[in-house]
Design a protein around this motif. Structure first.
Motif, PDB file in Angstrom:
ATOM      1  N   CYS A   1     -21.378   7.247 -53.783  1.00 52.32           N
ATOM      2  CA  CYS A   1     -20.125   6.532 -54.058  1.00 52.32           C
ATOM      3  C   CYS A   1     -20.004   6.153 -55.530  1.00 52.32           C
ATOM      4  CB  CYS A   1     -19.984   5.307 -53.159  1.00 52.32           C
ATOM      5  SG  CYS A   1     -21.307   4.090 -53.308  1.00 52.32           S
ATOM      6  N   ILE A   2     -21.135   6.030 -56.210  1.00 49.18           N
ATOM      7  CA  ILE A   2     -21.111   5.817 -57.661  1.00 49.18           C
ATOM      8  C   ILE A   2     -22.000   6.864 -58.322  1.00 49.18           C
ATOM      9  CG2 ILE A   2     -20.584   3.341 -57.571  1.00 49.18           C
ATOM     10  CD1 ILE A   2     -23.567   2.780 -58.138  1.00 49.18           C
TER      11      ILE A   2
ATOM     12  N   SER B   1     -19.660   5.463 -62.965  1.00 44.53           N
ATOM     13  CA  SER B   1     -18.330   5.925 -62.579  1.00 44.53           C
ATOM     14  C   SER B   1     -18.241   5.860 -61.061  1.00 44.53           C
ATOM     15  CB  SER B   1     -18.056   7.333 -63.099  1.00 44.53           C
ATOM     16  OG  SER B   1     -18.991   8.251 -62.584  1.00 44.53           O
ATOM     17  N   GLY B   2     -17.050   5.678 -60.566  1.00 43.94           N
ATOM     18  CA  GLY B   2     -16.834   5.524 -59.135  1.00 43.94           C
ATOM     19  C   GLY B   2     -16.876   4.057 -58.741  1.00 43.94           C
ATOM     20  N   GLU B   3     -16.733   3.818 -57.452  1.00 40.17           N
ATOM     21  CA  GLU B   3     -16.759   2.451 -56.918  1.00 40.17           C
ATOM     22  C   GLU B   3     -17.674   2.421 -55.706  1.00 40.17           C
ATOM     23  OE1 GLU B   3     -12.973   0.694 -56.108  1.00 40.17           O
ATOM     24  OE2 GLU B   3     -12.094   1.512 -57.944  1.00 40.17           O
ATOM     25  N   LEU B   4     -18.350   1.299 -55.535  1.00 35.05           N
ATOM     26  CA  LEU B   4     -19.213   1.136 -54.373  1.00 35.05           C
ATOM     27  C   LEU B   4     -18.395   1.220 -53.092  1.00 35.05           C
ATOM     28  CD1 LEU B   4     -21.463  -1.861 -55.482  1.00 35.05           C
ATOM     29  CD2 LEU B   4     -22.170   0.520 -55.225  1.00 35.05           C
ATOM     30  N   CYS B   5     -18.909   1.959 -52.138  1.00 32.69           N
ATOM     31  CA  CYS B   5     -18.276   1.977 -50.817  1.00 32.69           C
ATOM     32  C   CYS B   5     -18.634   0.660 -50.114  1.00 32.69           C
ATOM     33  CB  CYS B   5     -18.741   3.186 -49.999  1.00 32.69           C
ATOM     34  SG  CYS B   5     -20.478   3.131 -49.497  1.00 32.69           S
TER      35      CYS B   5
ATOM     36  N   ARG C   1     -21.935  -1.638 -50.926  1.00 33.03           N
ATOM     37  CA  ARG C   1     -21.654  -2.982 -51.438  1.00 33.03           C
ATOM     38  C   ARG C   1     -22.333  -4.030 -50.560  1.00 33.03           C
ATOM     39  NH1 ARG C   1     -18.358  -5.203 -54.895  1.00 33.03           N
ATOM     40  NH2 ARG C   1     -17.221  -3.270 -55.219  1.00 33.03           N
TER      41      ARG C   1
END
Length: 132
Positions: free
Chosen positions: A50-51, A79-83, A87
Motif C-alpha cells: 500500500c506504500i 509514496s502511496g497511502e496506508l491501507c 494503518r
C-alpha cells in the motif's frame, strides 16, 4: 484537560503492568516494541504494497535559499497511502511502544506530559533551526 488525559494514561499503564516490573524488562520491551513498529511499516511496503519507499539522496537547496526552501526540497521518500489494515497494525504497534515508553517514565518517576511539554517548548523556541 490534556494533562489530565496524559496523567490518566500514565496511571493506567502503572496499574496494568504486572508481569514486567523490572526496569530491564521494560527497557527490552520498549526496544522490542520499537522494532515491531519498524517491522509493521516494512510489511506495509513488502507484503501489502500500500506504500512504497523510493529513497535517494536528499537534494539540499543553495546556500542563498531560505530555511523555508529546505522543507520544500526534502521529502519522506514514501509514496502511496496506508491501507486500513496496515494503518491499524501500525497504530497498534505504536500504541504498544507508547505503553512501554510510559512505563519507563513511571519507573524513573518522570511525568510523560512534562516530557511532551518540554519538547513542545523546545521545538517552538528553536523552530526550523532544530536539526536532529
Amino acid at each position: 484537560m490534556k494533562d489530565i488525559i496524559f496523567d490518566d494514561f500514565q496511571n493506567s499503564v502503572s496499574d496494568s503492568l504486572l508481569r514486567h516490573k523490572s526496569i530491564l524488562d521494560v527497557l527490552t520491551k520498549y526496544s522490542e516494541s520499537g522494532a515491531r513498529v519498524n517491522r509493521a511499516i516494512a510489511k506495509a511496503v513488502t507484503n501489502c504494497g500500500c506504500i512504497n519507499i523510493n529513497a535517494s539522496k536528499q537534494s539540499l537547496p543553495n546556500e542563498d535559499d531560505s530555511i523555508d526552501e529546505l522543507s520544500n526540497c526534502l521529502n519522506t521518500h514514501i509514496s502511496g497511502e496506508l491501507c486500513e489494515n496496515c494503518r491499524e497494525i501500525i497504530e497498534r504497534e505504536m500504541g504498544n511502544n507508547l505503553f512501554y515508553l510510559t512505563s519507563l517514565c513511571n519507573d524513573l518517576d518522570i511525568n510523560l506530559y512534562d516530557v511532551l511539554i518540554k519538547e513542545h517548548n523546545k521545538i517552538n523556541t528553536l523552530g526550523k533551526f532544530t536539526f536532529r
